[in-house]
Design a protein around this motif. Structure first.
Motif, PDB file in Angstrom:
ATOM      1  N   THR A   1      -4.899   6.293  -1.339  1.00  0.00           N
ATOM      2  CA  THR A   1      -3.938   4.934  -1.050  1.00  0.00           C
ATOM      3  C   THR A   1      -4.364   3.724  -2.327  1.00  0.00           C
ATOM      4  O   THR A   1      -5.545   3.501  -2.401  1.00  0.00           O
ATOM      5  CB  THR A   1      -4.534   4.469   0.318  1.00  0.00           C
ATOM      6  OG1 THR A   1      -4.472   5.495   1.378  1.00  0.00           O
ATOM      7  CG2 THR A   1      -3.679   3.213   0.792  1.00  0.00           C
TER       8      THR A   1
ATOM      9  N   LYS B   1       0.861  -1.323  -0.097  1.00  0.00           N
ATOM     10  CA  LYS B   1       0.166  -0.066   0.116  1.00  0.00           C
ATOM     11  C   LYS B   1       0.908   1.351  -0.024  1.00  0.00           C
ATOM     12  O   LYS B   1       1.739   1.296   0.734  1.00  0.00           O
ATOM     13  CB  LYS B   1      -0.938   0.169   1.330  1.00  0.00           C
ATOM     14  CG  LYS B   1      -1.963  -1.072   1.094  1.00  0.00           C
ATOM     15  CD  LYS B   1      -3.260  -0.673   1.864  1.00  0.00           C
ATOM     16  CE  LYS B   1      -4.258  -1.850   1.756  1.00  0.00           C
ATOM     17  NZ  LYS B   1      -4.652  -2.146   0.559  1.00  0.00           N
TER      18      LYS B   1
ATOM     19  N   LYS C   1       4.848   6.671   1.644  1.00  0.00           N
ATOM     20  CA  LYS C   1       4.041   7.784   1.093  1.00  0.00           C
ATOM     21  C   LYS C   1       4.985   8.271   0.029  1.00  0.00           C
ATOM     22  O   LYS C   1       6.183   8.191   0.020  1.00  0.00           O
ATOM     23  CB  LYS C   1       4.001   8.986   2.336  1.00  0.00           C
ATOM     24  CG  LYS C   1       3.316   8.534   3.573  1.00  0.00           C
ATOM     25  CD  LYS C   1       3.268   9.378   4.525  1.00  0.00           C
ATOM     26  CE  LYS C   1       2.682   9.160   5.847  1.00  0.00           C
ATOM     27  NZ  LYS C   1       2.786  10.236   6.883  1.00  0.00           N
TER      28      LYS C   1
ATOM     29  N   GLU D   1       5.100  -2.094   5.378  1.00  0.00           N
ATOM     30  CA  GLU D   1       5.874  -0.798   5.945  1.00  0.00           C
ATOM     31  C   GLU D   1       4.682   0.394   5.448  1.00  0.00           C
ATOM     32  O   GLU D   1       4.219   0.016   4.026  1.00  0.00           O
ATOM     33  CB  GLU D   1       7.030  -0.524   5.563  1.00  0.00           C
ATOM     34  CG  GLU D   1       8.360  -1.386   6.007  1.00  0.00           C
ATOM     35  CD  GLU D   1       9.522  -0.905   5.845  1.00  0.00           C
ATOM     36  OE1 GLU D   1      10.238  -0.169   6.446  1.00  0.00           O
ATOM     37  OE2 GLU D   1      10.034  -1.289   4.781  1.00  0.00           O
ATOM     38  N   GLN D   2       4.659   1.344   6.113  1.00  0.00           N
ATOM     39  CA  GLN D   2       3.972   2.783   5.674  1.00  0.00           C
ATOM     40  C   GLN D   2       4.670   3.233   4.565  1.00  0.00           C
ATOM     41  O   GLN D   2       5.790   3.992   5.016  1.00  0.00           O
ATOM     42  CB  GLN D   2       3.447   3.561   6.782  1.00  0.00           C
ATOM     43  CG  GLN D   2       2.692   4.512   6.468  1.00  0.00           C
ATOM     44  CD  GLN D   2       2.469   5.610   7.574  1.00  0.00           C
ATOM     45  OE1 GLN D   2       3.078   5.533   8.542  1.00  0.00           O
ATOM     46  NE2 GLN D   2       1.287   6.417   7.293  1.00  0.00           N
TER      47      GLN D   2
ATOM     48  N   GLY E   1       7.956   4.827   6.445  1.00  0.00           N
ATOM     49  CA  GLY E   1       7.784   5.045   7.983  1.00  0.00           C
ATOM     50  C   GLY E   1       7.799   6.397   8.236  1.00  0.00           C
ATOM     51  O   GLY E   1       7.176   7.384   7.283  1.00  0.00           O
ATOM     52  N   GLU E   2       8.814   6.717   9.218  1.00  0.00           N
ATOM     53  CA  GLU E   2       8.967   8.278   9.271  1.00  0.00           C
ATOM     54  C   GLU E   2      10.289   8.594   8.532  1.00  0.00           C
ATOM     55  O   GLU E   2      10.767   9.893   8.975  1.00  0.00           O
ATOM     56  CB  GLU E   2       9.062   8.449  10.822  1.00  0.00           C
ATOM     57  CG  GLU E   2       7.838   8.198  11.471  1.00  0.00           C
ATOM     58  CD  GLU E   2       6.682   9.138  10.951  1.00  0.00           C
ATOM     59  OE1 GLU E   2       6.849  10.203  10.899  1.00  0.00           O
ATOM     60  OE2 GLU E   2       5.556   8.660  10.722  1.00  0.00           O
TER      61      GLU E   2
ATOM     62  N   THR F   1       0.472   5.612   0.145  1.00  0.00           N
ATOM     63  CA  THR F   1      -0.496   6.740   0.233  1.00  0.00           C
ATOM     64  C   THR F   1       0.371   7.813  -0.947  1.00  0.00           C
ATOM     65  O   THR F   1       1.510   8.002  -0.641  1.00  0.00           O
ATOM     66  CB  THR F   1      -0.378   7.179   1.598  1.00  0.00           C
ATOM     67  OG1 THR F   1      -0.941   6.296   2.498  1.00  0.00           O
ATOM     68  CG2 THR F   1      -1.247   8.653   1.637  1.00  0.00           C
TER      69      THR F   1
END
Length: 86
Positions: A17, A2, A78, A75-76, A61-62, A4
């Motif tokens: 997303t 996924k 973007k 993992e997130q 992530g960040e 974003t």
């Protein structure tokens, strides 16, 4: 995996997303899969020679990820398009 997406990439993908299946495990593989899935996004991510624009930003992530950084499933991620103007 996924992703974003932000800015004009949201219009290219049709939603905020999206799910993309890269053939490899790096940020570069993920971007390639994204462009393959959403071809209209290429003008926001690639230069005329099909290289990824330097101002494209990917966050895993960040942290800001480099093109050859690995990404593991779950993992997130973007994705921010290249910025234009001045």
């Amino acid at each position: 995996m996924k992703i974003t997406v932000f800015g004009p990439l949201r219009s290219a993908a049709g939603e905020k997303t999206v799910d993309v299946s890269p053939s490899g495990e790096t940020v570069r593989d993920l971007l390639t899969a994204f462009v393959d899935e959403y071809p209209t996004s290429s003008t926001h991510l690639l230069d005329d020679d099909d290289t990824i624009r330097p101002s494209v930003r990917v966050m895993v992530g960040e942290r800001k990820a480099a093109l050859d950084d690995p990404i593991t499933d779950g993992e997130q991620v973007k994705l921010f398009p290249a910025m234009r103007g001045g």
